[in-house]
Each structure stands twice: as C-alpha cells, then as structure tokens.
Write an enzyme that holds these catalytic residues in place. Structure first.
Site, PDB file in Angstrom:
ATOM      1  N   GLU A  95      32.664  -9.060  -5.524  1.00  0.00           N
ATOM      2  CA  GLU A  95      32.746  -9.774  -6.798  1.00  0.00           C
ATOM      3  C   GLU A  95      31.872 -11.011  -6.778  1.00  0.00           C
ATOM      4  O   GLU A  95      31.721 -11.649  -5.745  1.00  0.00           O
ATOM      5  CB  GLU A  95      34.178 -10.275  -6.993  1.00  0.00           C
ATOM      6  CG  GLU A  95      35.193  -9.190  -7.014  1.00  0.00           C
ATOM      7  CD  GLU A  95      36.607  -9.740  -6.938  1.00  0.00           C
ATOM      8  OE1 GLU A  95      36.808 -10.961  -7.115  1.00  0.00           O
ATOM      9  OE2 GLU A  95      37.510  -8.941  -6.714  1.00  0.00           O
ATOM     10  N   CYS A 129      29.498 -18.189  -8.133  1.00  0.00           N
ATOM     11  CA  CYS A 129      30.339 -18.117  -6.937  1.00  0.00           C
ATOM     12  C   CYS A 129      30.028 -16.781  -6.261  1.00  0.00           C
ATOM     13  O   CYS A 129      30.258 -15.718  -6.839  1.00  0.00           O
ATOM     14  CB  CYS A 129      31.798 -18.211  -7.381  1.00  0.00           C
ATOM     15  SG  CYS A 129      32.965 -18.000  -6.053  1.00  0.00           S
ATOM     16  N   CYS A 143      45.471 -15.356  -0.435  1.00  0.00           N
ATOM     17  CA  CYS A 143      44.170 -14.878  -0.902  1.00  0.00           C
ATOM     18  C   CYS A 143      44.126 -13.359  -0.955  1.00  0.00           C
ATOM     19  O   CYS A 143      44.521 -12.680  -0.004  1.00  0.00           O
ATOM     20  CB  CYS A 143      43.088 -15.408   0.051  1.00  0.00           C
ATOM     21  SG  CYS A 143      41.437 -14.892  -0.420  1.00  0.00           S
TER      22      CYS A 143
HETATM   23  N1  SAH Z   1      36.459 -18.117   3.351  1.00  0.00           N
HETATM   24  C1  SAH Z   1      36.009 -19.261   2.628  1.00  0.00           C
HETATM   25  C2  SAH Z   1      35.502 -18.953   1.237  1.00  0.00           C
HETATM   26  C3  SAH Z   1      36.328 -18.034   0.357  1.00  0.00           C
HETATM   27  S1  SAH Z   1      37.851 -18.589  -0.298  1.00  0.00           S
HETATM   28  C4  SAH Z   1      37.088 -20.314   2.577  1.00  0.00           C
HETATM   29  O1  SAH Z   1      38.188 -20.053   3.081  1.00  0.00           O
HETATM   30  O2  SAH Z   1      36.846 -21.411   2.101  1.00  0.00           O
HETATM   31  C5  SAH Z   1      37.432 -20.015  -1.155  1.00  0.00           C
HETATM   32  C6  SAH Z   1      38.498 -20.574  -2.029  1.00  0.00           C
HETATM   33  O3  SAH Z   1      39.090 -19.591  -2.882  1.00  0.00           O
HETATM   34  C7  SAH Z   1      39.714 -21.194  -1.365  1.00  0.00           C
HETATM   35  O4  SAH Z   1      39.514 -22.430  -0.788  1.00  0.00           O
HETATM   36  C8  SAH Z   1      40.564 -21.362  -2.573  1.00  0.00           C
HETATM   37  O5  SAH Z   1      40.109 -22.537  -3.216  1.00  0.00           O
HETATM   38  C9  SAH Z   1      40.218 -20.190  -3.465  1.00  0.00           C
HETATM   39  N2  SAH Z   1      41.358 -19.283  -3.555  1.00  0.00           N
HETATM   40  C10 SAH Z   1      41.652 -18.194  -2.797  1.00  0.00           C
HETATM   41  N3  SAH Z   1      42.807 -17.654  -3.189  1.00  0.00           N
HETATM   42  C11 SAH Z   1      43.249 -18.412  -4.222  1.00  0.00           C
HETATM   43  C12 SAH Z   1      44.397 -18.373  -5.048  1.00  0.00           C
HETATM   44  N4  SAH Z   1      45.312 -17.432  -4.907  1.00  0.00           N
HETATM   45  N5  SAH Z   1      44.529 -19.329  -5.991  1.00  0.00           N
HETATM   46  C13 SAH Z   1      43.578 -20.294  -6.169  1.00  0.00           C
HETATM   47  N6  SAH Z   1      42.494 -20.371  -5.423  1.00  0.00           N
HETATM   48  C14 SAH Z   1      42.318 -19.449  -4.459  1.00  0.00           C
END
Ligand code: SAH
Length: 374
Positions: A95, A129, A143
């Site tokens: 994505e 992104c 996540c």
């Molecule tokens: N692996 C890297 C980049 C991917 S995730 C990292 O961990 O930073 C990047 C961002 O996605 C996380 O910091 C968070 O801000 C966002 N994210 C992931 N799951 C989320 C959720 N359920 N709600 C809101 N933000 C989320």
C-alpha cells in the site's frame, strides 16, 4: 547490472552514466534519458523522441519502465487522502498513501478526522507514505502490517516506483515518509539506494529535509545511519515511555531497551544535528496517564526532539481503544508545559483503512465493501 530487462528505477544516475559510458554514448544522452524518466515521467522509451531509434531499442531490451499494477484506489472524501494498493511483479501487494497537508491553521474534527471545508482550500502540498517491505517481521500489536509476517523486502526500484505511480496518476508529491508497511531499517541498503535516487538533483530532486524515515527503533541500524550520513529526517515509533509497556506493544523492544535506544539517538544527534520525532500512539488507559507523560518528558531530556501524538486507529485483533480527544489534548499540554514540543497528528484517511497494512489485509479477505475499483 544483469542482461535481462530490469526495472530502470532501481539504478542511480551514476550507474546509468556508467552504462552509457560502456556503450560510448555521449554524456548528454544520459541526461536526456534521465530527464525523460524522472522530470517528464515518460511511460515508455519509445516516447523519448529526441533519442536515436537504436538507443531506444537498446533501452527497451535492457530496462523496463513498468510500474506496479494499481489494484484498487480509495479516497477519503473527508480529508482528501488517497490510498492505493499496488501489485508487484511477483504478485505481492503493498500500500501507498498520499495525504494533503493543510496550512497551519487547518482544523480537523478530532472524532471523524474531517477537515473543515474552509480549510480544504488551504492545501499546501502532498505527502506520500511509502512501503519498504511487503508485510513486516516485527508484529507490533497495534499494527495490521505485521499480522501476517514478512513476505519480502522491496527493491529500491519498487520503492521509487510508488512515487512514480502517484505522479503518473497526476498527484504532485512534495514530501515522502517511509511509514507504510515494513521496517525501513530492516531493508537498509535498498531504502538508502531509493533515497539516493529520490534526491538526485537531475531527477526527482526531493530535498532530503522533505523525506522522513520512521523506525521501530532498530538500534544498531540507527548508529549505522548516523555514520552513513543520510541527510533525511528520523522518526522513532516510541509508543510507550517505559520498557515494560513498550515490550507489550512492540516485541523487538525486548532486544533494545529504551536506554539503549536513547544512547543511539544521542549518538545520532552528535553526528546529525537534526530534530528527531517521537511517534506516540495514544491508547486508552495504557500509555495516556499523567505518569506516562512524566516518563516521556524524562526520556526526551537531552534530545532535540518533537513528539507526535497519534490517536490509535483500531485494527482487528488488537485489544486496544483510542484515547479520547480531550485526554490527548491534556497529555499534549502537559508535555508542552514542560517545554517538550508536542503536536497531535489526527491520522488522515480514517475512513479508508489508512492505518498501516489495513487495506492490504482486507483486500485479501473475500468480503470487500465500498471500494472503488479501477
Ligand atoms: N516500521 C516503521 C514504519 C511503519 S509503521 C515504524 O515502526 O516506525 C509507522 C507508523 O504507523 C507508526 O509509528 C504509527 O504511527 C502508524 N500506525 C501503525 N498502526 C497504527 C494504528 N493502528 N493506528 C494509528 N497509527 C498506526
């Protein structure tokens, strides 16, 4: 370089110049080619009308300008965010999201994420992104990306082609964040190469200040990044201010304690004197108390940093709830009172599964509702 047609977006200008040199091409030909691809967004070598026919044939045999297939596109009418699901050559799907950035004064409704109509006119620019891996090995509990594990790393060409795909769709990308699926520092070499291609002055010419890499905090790679002198911005997915809580959210936190992470960031800032961002998901009754705020302030002490508070976006199978908006504001004010710079990032695209990995997972399920197919 191998002799099968390979993705053009994989190569740096230096490598394409070397390829041209081997063929005794005049240097300006490579300049023309590079500008066709990256400045004019050519979809085919045959469109490059000022290149000789035999060179176009050679380029066709050697390289491909094919972009990943657009499987589906969703647009959130509330805030103008678009999310695309792309299919790579081997069928893996990733994505990418494009989000408008509004002027400083833009107001969002904390409950729905809607941007006030008046403010929609004040779009400043657009942030893409990007994903750096298909899936993710780290399985953070909040996540969606890690729920099925890591499928594979993306190549630099596949990372760059996400930007090219947006441009082909007529979207004007001004900023880039590596915050899509995957852990960019777990795919260090390819992400670094992608940054070199994205910032190439003769090509897409992104300023390194407009690129942010977000990491879960892979400590050894933060040291490596500091020494390798990437000039981009760094964001850390912190999400909890104490080890015990962080380990509950982020399994890899068991390998790297917060004090090790802080040491790495202090080292990083000695070599790269730029502000670091802490991303902090606000999860109800988990990490949003005044005590948590105090611990976060102590952790940030000594670092030049900024805290981005992110309302948690509920994903299936995760046992968390978002902190109410009023409490998020209190938390932010508590940090600010103690001179810790903090903002609330109301996530964009809340109506279109914009949290990392949600669309991809849902598209792999049989029931799909309200998605605009192309
Ligand atoms: N692996 C890297 C980049 C991917 S995730 C990292 O961990 O930073 C990047 C961002 O996605 C996380 O910091 C968070 O801000 C966002 N994210 C992931 N799951 C989320 C959720 N359920 N709600 C809101 N933000 C989320």
């Amino acid at each position: 370089m191998t002799e099968n047609p390979s993705l053009f977006y994989q190569y740096t200008l230096g490598e394409i110049r070397a390829w041209g040199k081997e063929r005794d091409l005049p240097a300006y030909r490579i300049g023309q080619l590079w500008s066709w691809v990256y400045q004019r967004g050519a979809a085919s070598f045959d469109d490059m009308s000022n290149l000789p026919k035999d060179l176009r044939a050679e380029l066709n045999a050697r390289f491909s300008l094919e972009l990943p297939t657009l499987v589906v596109r969703q647009r959130d009418p509330n805030d103008g965010t678009s999310k695309i699901l792309l299919e790579l050559n081997d069928g893996e799907r990733v994505e990418s999201v494009i989000m408008p950035r509004f002027s400083e004064r833009a107001q969002t409704d904390p409950r729905t994420g809607a941007v006030r109509d008046r403010d929609k006119r004040t779009v400043k620019d657009y942030t893409a992104c990007l994903s750096t891996q298909a899936g993710c090995q780290y399985a953070c509990r909040f996540c969606a990306s890690g729920q099925d594990g890591l499928q594979r790393n993306l190549s630099a060409g596949e990372i760059v082609s996400q930007v090219m795909r947006f441009r082909r769709e007529g979207e004007d990308v001004s900023h880039i964040v590596f915050m899509g699926s995957g852990e960019p520092l777990h795919n260090y070499e390819e992400v670094r190469r992608a940054v070199e291609i994205l910032t190439c002055e003769e090509g897409l010419n992104f300023s390194s200040r407009k690129i942010t890499l977000s990491t879960v905090g892979v400590v050894p790679e933060i040291y490596r990044m500091a020494k390798d002198d990437w000039k981009i911005k760094l964001a850390i997915s912190l999400h909890a201010p104490a080890d015990e809580k962080r380990e509950q959210l982020i399994p890899i936190a068991r390998s790297y304690s917060l004090s090790q992470l802080k040491d790495a960031l202090l080292y990083y800032q000695r070599l790269q004197p730029r502000r670091v961002t802490f991303e902090y998901l606000m999860i109800a009754d988990f990490n949003d108390s005044p005590k948590d705020a105090e611990k976060l302030i102590a952790l940030a002490d000594g670092l030049i940093c900024h805290v981005n508070l992110i309302p948690y976006n509920a994903v299936p199978r995760a046992p968390f709830q978002p902190t109410p908006a009023r409490k998020i504001d209190e938390f932010r004010n508590r940090l600010r009172k103690r001179n810790l710079d903090a903002t609330v990032r109301y996530s964009r695209g809340r109506n279109i599964d914009a949290a990392c990995g949600q669309l991809r997972r849902r598209m792999n399920q049989p029931a799909v509702a309200s998605i605009e197919h192309e």
